[in-house]
Write an enzyme that holds these catalytic residues in place. Structure first.
Site, PDB file in Angstrom:
ATOM      1  CG  HIS A   1      65.032  15.105 -45.610  1.00 56.30           C
ATOM      2  ND1 HIS A   1      64.685  16.125 -44.756  1.00 56.30           N
ATOM      3  CD2 HIS A   1      64.639  13.955 -44.989  1.00 56.30           C
ATOM      4  CE1 HIS A   1      64.124  15.611 -43.661  1.00 56.30           C
ATOM      5  NE2 HIS A   1      64.084  14.305 -43.786  1.00 56.30           N
TER       6      HIS A   1
ATOM      7  CB  THR B   1      60.624   6.314 -42.536  1.00 51.80           C
ATOM      8  OG1 THR B   1      61.527   7.310 -42.984  1.00 51.80           O
ATOM      9  CG2 THR B   1      61.384   5.018 -42.289  1.00 51.80           C
TER      10      THR B   1
ATOM     11  CG  ASN C   1      67.073  12.406 -35.762  1.00 51.88           C
ATOM     12  OD1 ASN C   1      67.016  11.445 -34.997  1.00 51.88           O
ATOM     13  ND2 ASN C   1      66.595  12.361 -36.994  1.00 51.88           N
TER      14      ASN C   1
ATOM     15  CG  ASN D   1      62.543  15.890 -39.604  1.00 48.96           C
ATOM     16  OD1 ASN D   1      62.161  16.771 -38.824  1.00 48.96           O
ATOM     17  ND2 ASN D   1      61.707  15.261 -40.409  1.00 48.96           N
TER      18      ASN D   1
ATOM     19  CE1 TYR E   1      67.568  11.048 -40.042  1.00 44.13           C
ATOM     20  CE2 TYR E   1      65.727  12.430 -40.682  1.00 44.13           C
ATOM     21  CZ  TYR E   1      66.218  11.313 -40.036  1.00 44.13           C
ATOM     22  OH  TYR E   1      65.366  10.464 -39.371  1.00 44.13           O
TER      23      TYR E   1
HETATM   24  C1  PHB Z   1      62.586   8.338 -39.864  1.00 43.54           C
HETATM   25  O1  PHB Z   1      62.927   7.407 -40.586  1.00 43.54           O
HETATM   26  O2  PHB Z   1      62.361   8.184 -38.659  1.00 43.54           O
HETATM   27  C2  PHB Z   1      62.484   9.664 -40.440  1.00 43.54           C
HETATM   28  C3  PHB Z   1      62.908   9.868 -41.721  1.00 43.54           C
HETATM   29  C4  PHB Z   1      62.842  11.111 -42.272  1.00 43.54           C
HETATM   30  C5  PHB Z   1      62.339  12.138 -41.511  1.00 43.54           C
HETATM   31  C6  PHB Z   1      61.888  11.940 -40.241  1.00 43.54           C
HETATM   32  C7  PHB Z   1      61.968  10.687 -39.701  1.00 43.54           C
HETATM   33  O3  PHB Z   1      62.304  13.364 -42.018  1.00 43.54           O
END
Ligand code: PHB
Length: 366
Positions: A182, A33, A242, A185, A187
């Site tokens: 994805h 990112t 997260n 993390n 999400y």
């Molecule tokens: C972030 O934007 O902080 C981010 C995005 C994707 C990831 C990890 C962190 O897998």
């Protein structure tokens, strides 16, 4: 220490094939990112230069890219759902191809790692259950705590999957070579896998099979657009990033692999340990996991050259993914190959926008 000649002969630097894809080498650029898109998630001209500078990677995985407006969790991250975004990305993929590179699009839905300010009509973000994450997200008013999400209804899941299919179709039009789903993390897809964030009572919650269902359905749906060999997935089995936690991670993710072993995906991408931190974090046998998977295995998290070479020597990964070293070293592969020093990363310019700390890191000899 390896001499230059010895280094050059290591298979880390040699081409690698997976299905129809030919990677220049086994050194992969991680999704990173960088928050250089515009307010509408359109790629900007400086992103073309940034990716083009890094085309020496075996392949590039794009920064996490939102599949829809609902997927957005941070300002100025790019999207892949509109015609304008497709055109913006096409300029980038053309340039990477011109340089002989390969680039995948990482398909992202942030789920509860978002804020109502970023959502269409100011609604609550969506997740598996109504459980907030206490994460920090970047909005137009600065950093805010992520909002409490609403749970997706069972009957909304087909619409969510069709959003992934739409984004995958847009990525194809934009000239990418494939897509990475994805599912790590913390999400959205990871929020479904993890029993700390998923308390659902329908077919998407409860058992391991049910919690893995959404990720597997998304992968299968996207293969209808791309073919199996141009679709990949990213997992972080024990990463608490997260605020997610999964009991029985080995069993959960090996179940996932049992199904993926029936497909011929481009690769499975695994964040070992804690994202951006301790690779030994958590109780997980990565060797067993790698052996459980029949296809191409990509390892990620805090790798340096020595560790990557070791990983290839004992064949515990096919591909090694590097994040931060690629931020500061556009010519990372050349530097590794020559045993050269690396540029230091400037942490202040990671997300602040602009070319500084983005496209101005020097190449060797500059
Ligand atoms: C972030 O934007 O902080 C981010 C995005 C994707 C990831 C990890 C962190 O897998």
């Amino acid at each position: 220490m390896n001499s230059k000649e010895q280094l050059e002969q290591k298979d880390l630097f040699l081409p690698f094939e997976t299905g129809p894809l030919k990677f220049k080498n086994r050194i992969i650029m991680a999704p990173l990112t960088r928050s250089r898109a515009d307010e509408d998630g359109n790629p900007t001209p400086m992103m073309k230069e940034y990716y083009s500078q890094r085309a020496g990677a075996g392949m590039i995985i794009s920064e996490a890219t939102n599949i829809s407006k609902e997927a957005v969790g941070y300002m100025k991250t790019p999207g892949i759902w509109s015609e304008e975004q497709i055109l913006g990305w096409k300029i980038i993929t053309d340039e990477v191809h011109q340089k002989g590179g390969t680039i995948f699009c990482q398909l992202w839905h942030c789920g509860r790692i978002s804020h109502s300010d970023l959502q269409p009509d100011g609604d609550a973000p969506v997740s598996a259950s109504e459980i907030g994450a206490d994460a920090d997200v970047f909005t137009s008013d600065g950093m805010k705590k992520s909002s409490t999400p609403r749970a997706l209804k069972t009957e909304e899941i087909p619409r969510l999957i069709s959003d992934y299919v739409h984004a995958a179709t847009c990525a194809k039009k934009a000239g990418f070579d494939g897509v990475e789903v994805h599912s790590a993390n913390g999400y959205l897809l990871h929020q479904f896998i993890s029993d700390s964030s998923n308390k659902r009572e329908d077919q998407y919650g409860g058992s391991i099979e049910n919690r893995c269902r959404l990720t597997l359905e998304v992968i299968k749906a996207v293969t209808k657009v791309w073919g199996e060999e141009r679709v990949a997935v990213r997992f972080g089995p024990v990463s608490p990033f997260n605020g997610v936690e999964t009991s029985e991670p080995q069993k959960t993710y090996e179940y996932m692999l049992d199904t993926l072993n029936e497909l011929s995906l481009a690769y499975v991408h695994v964040i070992e340990g804690k994202t951006g931190g301790d690779r030994d974090y958590g109780d997980f046998d990565y060797k067993k996991f790698r052996d459980h998977y029949k296809g191409t295995y990509m390892a990620n998290n805090n790798y340096d050259l020595d560790l990557a070479l070791k990983k290839r020597e004992n064949n515990t990964a096919d591909l090694i993914c590097f994040g931060r070293p690629f931020i500061a070293n556009p010519d990372l592969v050349e530097r590794y190959k020559k045993g050269a020093d690396l540029n230091e990363i400037d942490s202040d310019t990671l997300y602040q926008g602009g070319k500084k700390g983005y496209t101005d890191y020097p190449f060797l000899g500059e």
